[in-house]
Design a protein around this motif. Structure first.
Motif, PDB file in Angstrom:
ATOM      1  N   PHE A   1       1.031  -1.265   0.331  1.00 26.56           N
ATOM      2  CA  PHE A   1      -0.265   0.051   0.082  1.00 26.56           C
ATOM      3  C   PHE A   1       1.285   1.404  -0.009  1.00 26.56           C
TER       4      PHE A   1
ATOM      5  N   VAL B   1      -3.310  -2.567   6.196  1.00 30.12           N
ATOM      6  CA  VAL B   1      -4.257  -0.729   6.176  1.00 30.12           C
ATOM      7  C   VAL B   1      -5.265  -1.367   6.922  1.00 30.12           C
TER       8      VAL B   1
ATOM      9  N   ASP C   1      -8.129   1.055   8.980  1.00 29.69           N
ATOM     10  CA  ASP C   1      -7.548   2.636   8.770  1.00 29.69           C
ATOM     11  C   ASP C   1      -9.386   2.309  10.019  1.00 29.69           C
TER      12      ASP C   1
ATOM     13  N   ALA D   1      -9.813   7.037   0.010  1.00 32.06           N
ATOM     14  CA  ALA D   1      -9.525   4.936  -0.223  1.00 32.06           C
ATOM     15  C   ALA D   1     -10.325   5.176  -1.144  1.00 32.06           C
TER      16      ALA D   1
ATOM     17  N   TYR E   1      -6.965  -4.522   3.124  1.00 35.57           N
ATOM     18  CA  TYR E   1      -7.922  -3.124   3.720  1.00 35.57           C
ATOM     19  C   TYR E   1      -9.198  -2.640   4.636  1.00 35.57           C
TER      20      TYR E   1
END
Length: 465
Positions: free
Chosen positions: A150, A165, A167, A327, A373
């Protein structure tokens, strides 16, 4: 998790994609140093995973600090992540009173700040993420995508790489509009509108003392602000909601499993019944006009009927919505209604669930077509106001287990949530008396209600702290 062949195949593909997507020895990047982001860091630390936490604010839990004057509904026993507790206690930390309702400030000072200190320079402040992509890949390019890191770009222009990631950036900076139908009221952008949870009795007192304030919203943030305003003897208060009654906001009263949440509705109803707060129902904010320092908010309901109110201050406690723009170059599969993942949406739909009836969920429900993600915490719920901190803690426990390749633990999701109608404890009243002794705030239903807040939840009927 479905037992059908399709569900099993999807899960196997997910497992293969996550493990194959680990780009070398790069760290996992956690976005946001709030309760859920730091819980993710704690689980990563326990599993020996390298990580970096990026916090946009200049302090840990910067969004929580914005409502640091307000008490949460849930006592400490629901607010501390298990992995975080283990790390802190190993460092000599003593947990606060399990039955105490902390303020946002206490949540930071007594828990989140000490936790962040354990991680040292793995927590970076003032590091606002502006975009996330794949190194050398835009959203369209497919072949080999899962094998590259990423790419995380900061607002400063700095770029970082990560193998996964998490988030946890929340949605506090994305308040909903004042207007009905999801659209700004005409003229809304030309007036000074305050958003949820101003510090009415503290730093913002001069803005409301002696003023007529309109509070728009049917959730607990609205209720919290209304109860604080009621403590200003010379303040005039109007409360506007779209519903035909305030029954949903009043909630379960003494039958609520979170006593402080029940006390909030009970006290609010008493102020409305006494005339201290004027309630306008069926109010659909359509336009705002100004005359000097005053503003007139005009409602137009679906039938075309109108009503209006002229005030000095406006508080729009109408909830929040997530911002997925950082994103936009990732492959997200968002529910078109809530803005959560499609698999999570039916589990958190506020038309079907309160926060106490949301079932346990983890990596399978939080995964996107972009392997590695995950949006977690209140951001993962999109517009659903059914989030609890405890839910976020279980999310990150599951996600981190998956990132570490422990799929058995990742899919063993369990959650024990306080549900309305289970308990009738006097915790809130007992604490109000304790706080009164310490601060000079007295007890009593109508005199000085204890301000309370939902943690991490959007409004408009949201429920949980």
């Amino acid at each position: 998790m479905s037992a059908s062949c399709c569900g099993t195949t999807a899960s196997l593909e997910l497992e293969q994609n996550v493990t194959s997507g680990a780009a070398g020895v790069l760290p996992i990047v956690v976005i946001g140093a709030g309760p859920v982001g730091l819980a993710a860091a704690a689980h990563l630390a326990e599993r020996g995973q390298d990580f970096l936490v990026l916090e946009a604010g200049q302090r840990v839990a910067a969004s929580v600090a914005q409502w640091g004057h307000v008490r949460v509904f849930s006592p400490w026993k629901y607010n501390i992540d298990a992995a975080a507790r283990r790390l802190l206690e190993a460092d000599g930390w003593t947990a606060p009173d399990a039955d105490w309702l902390p303020t946002g400030g206490e949540l930071i000072e007594d828990y989140l700040a000490p936790l962040a200190e354990l991680f040292g320079d793995k927590v970076r402040l003032g590091a606002k993420v502006s975009a996330i992509s794949r190194l050398g890949y835009d959203r369209v390019r497919t072949n080999g995508r899962e094998d590259v890191p990423f790419l995380i770009r900061l607002e400063s222009g700095e770029e970082l790489q990560a193998r996964a990631v998490v988030d946890a950036s929340g949605n506090y900076t994305g308040p909903n509009v004042l207007g009905a139908s999801g659209l700004p009221a005409h003229g809304e952008n030309t007036v000074d509108v305050d958003h949820a949870l101003p510090d009415v009795l503290g730093a913002d007192r001069e803005r409301y003392e002696g003023k007529h304030t309109l509070v728009v919203g049917a959730g607990h943030s609205a209720a919290t602000t209304l109860l604080a305003l009621a403590q200003l003897e010379n303040a005039q208060i109007t409360w506007a909601i779209r519903a035909g009654s305030a029954g949903r906001t009043y909630g379960g009263g003494d039958a609520d499993a979170l006593p402080a949440r029940g006390a909030l509705g009970t006290r609010l109803r008493a102020h409305v019944d006494s005339g201290r707060i004027t309630l306008l129902t069926g109010f659909f904010a359509h336009s705002v006009t100004t005359d000097g320092e005053q503003a007139t908010v005009i409602s137009r309901d679906p039938s075309g009927a109108g009503q209006s109110v002229t005030v000095d201050r406006i508080v729009a406690a109408t909830g929040y919505r997530p911002d997925h723009s950082i994103a936009s170059e990732l492959r997200l599969d968002l529910d078109p209604i809530l803005g959560s993942t499609r698999r999570l949406a039916p589990l958190i739909d506020p038309n079907q669930h309160s926060c106490g009836t949301v079932p346990a969920h983890g990596v399978d429900e939080l995964s996107h077509p972009e392997p590695g993600y995950y949006a977690v915490g209140v951001k993962s719920y999109g517009r659903a106001p059914t989030f609890l901190m405890a839910t976020g803690y279980e999310q990150v426990r599951s996600v981190v287990a998956a990132i570490a390749g422990d799929w058995e633990e990742a899919r063993d999701v369990q959650l024990d949530l306080p549900e309305t109608g289970v308990c009738s404890s006097n915790l809130a009243e007992a604490q109000e008396q304790r706080v009164g002794l310490a601060t000079g705030i007295s007890g009593g239903l109508l005199a000085t209600p204890l301000p309370l807040v939902t943690v991490g939840a959007s409004d408009g009927g949201g429920c949980c702290g």
